[in-house]
Design a protein around this motif. Structure first.
Motif, PDB file in Angstrom:
ATOM      1  N   GLY A 184     -12.748  38.446 -31.735  1.00 26.68           N
ATOM      2  CA  GLY A 184     -12.644  37.955 -30.365  1.00 26.68           C
ATOM      3  C   GLY A 184     -11.361  37.170 -30.150  1.00 26.68           C
ATOM      4  N   ILE A 185     -11.013  36.328 -31.101  1.00 26.45           N
ATOM      5  CA  ILE A 185      -9.778  35.547 -30.999  1.00 26.45           C
ATOM      6  C   ILE A 185      -8.561  36.456 -31.020  1.00 26.45           C
ATOM      7  CG2 ILE A 185      -8.326  33.864 -32.213  1.00 26.45           C
ATOM      8  CD1 ILE A 185     -10.959  32.483 -33.069  1.00 26.45           C
ATOM      9  N   LEU A 186      -8.547  37.424 -31.914  1.00 25.28           N
ATOM     10  CA  LEU A 186      -7.416  38.360 -31.989  1.00 25.28           C
ATOM     11  C   LEU A 186      -7.276  39.159 -30.697  1.00 25.28           C
ATOM     12  CD1 LEU A 186      -7.699  39.694 -35.642  1.00 25.28           C
ATOM     13  CD2 LEU A 186      -5.970  38.160 -34.703  1.00 25.28           C
TER      14      LEU A 186
ATOM     15  N   SER B 129      -3.965  38.981 -28.294  1.00 23.75           N
ATOM     16  CA  SER B 129      -3.203  40.191 -27.963  1.00 23.75           C
ATOM     17  C   SER B 129      -3.112  40.383 -26.453  1.00 23.75           C
ATOM     18  CB  SER B 129      -3.816  41.418 -28.631  1.00 23.75           C
ATOM     19  OG  SER B 129      -5.087  41.688 -28.094  1.00 23.75           O
ATOM     20  N   ILE B 130      -4.180  40.027 -25.718  1.00 21.63           N
ATOM     21  CA  ILE B 130      -4.145  40.124 -24.254  1.00 21.63           C
ATOM     22  C   ILE B 130      -3.131  39.145 -23.691  1.00 21.63           C
ATOM     23  CG2 ILE B 130      -5.489  39.659 -22.160  1.00 21.63           C
ATOM     24  CD1 ILE B 130      -7.926  40.795 -23.658  1.00 21.63           C
ATOM     25  N   ARG B 131      -3.118  37.917 -24.218  1.00 27.58           N
ATOM     26  CA  ARG B 131      -2.149  36.919 -23.741  1.00 27.58           C
ATOM     27  C   ARG B 131      -0.719  37.343 -24.028  1.00 27.58           C
ATOM     28  NH1 ARG B 131      -4.838  31.135 -25.467  1.00 27.58           N
ATOM     29  NH2 ARG B 131      -6.693  31.327 -24.168  1.00 27.58           N
ATOM     30  N   LEU B 132      -0.488  37.889 -25.211  1.00 26.09           N
ATOM     31  CA  LEU B 132       0.863  38.354 -25.548  1.00 26.09           C
ATOM     32  C   LEU B 132       1.296  39.491 -24.638  1.00 26.09           C
ATOM     33  CD1 LEU B 132       0.803  38.276 -29.446  1.00 26.09           C
ATOM     34  CD2 LEU B 132       2.118  36.806 -27.921  1.00 26.09           C
ATOM     35  N   GLU B 133       0.390  40.393 -24.340  1.00 31.44           N
ATOM     36  CA  GLU B 133       0.700  41.521 -23.459  1.00 31.44           C
ATOM     37  C   GLU B 133       1.010  41.026 -22.053  1.00 31.44           C
ATOM     38  OE1 GLU B 133       1.727  45.269 -22.710  1.00 31.44           O
ATOM     39  OE2 GLU B 133       1.052  44.544 -24.653  1.00 31.44           O
ATOM     40  N   GLU B 134       0.226  40.059 -21.567  1.00 27.33           N
ATOM     41  CA  GLU B 134       0.490  39.493 -20.242  1.00 27.33           C
ATOM     42  C   GLU B 134       1.845  38.804 -20.217  1.00 27.33           C
ATOM     43  OE1 GLU B 134      -2.796  36.909 -19.545  1.00 27.33           O
ATOM     44  OE2 GLU B 134      -4.104  38.515 -18.850  1.00 27.33           O
TER      45      GLU B 134
END
Length: 57
Positions: free
Chosen positions: A35-37, A41-46
């Motif tokens: 869940g953390i990963l 990854s979503i934050r990095l993509e945003e």
């Protein structure tokens, strides 16, 4: 007149294929880390899509 049995079927409570059981510590940690990963990854993509401006040097 034929009876419509779809309504009776829809009202039945679905039963799980397997009985529920307690998660092991390994499984809990695995779910937490995955869940953390996923969140990271979503934050990095945003961040990658938002920060497209040219940078000054």
């Amino acid at each position: 007149m034929a009876r419509d049995s779809r309504i009776d079927y829809a009202r039945r409570d679905p039963k799980p294929a397997q009985g529920s059981r307690e998660l092991t510590t390994y499984e809990r940690v695995e779910l937490l880390v995955s869940g953390i990963l996923r969140d990271v990854s979503i934050r990095l993509e945003e961040k990658r899509t938002v920060d497209t401006s040219p940078r000054k040097r």
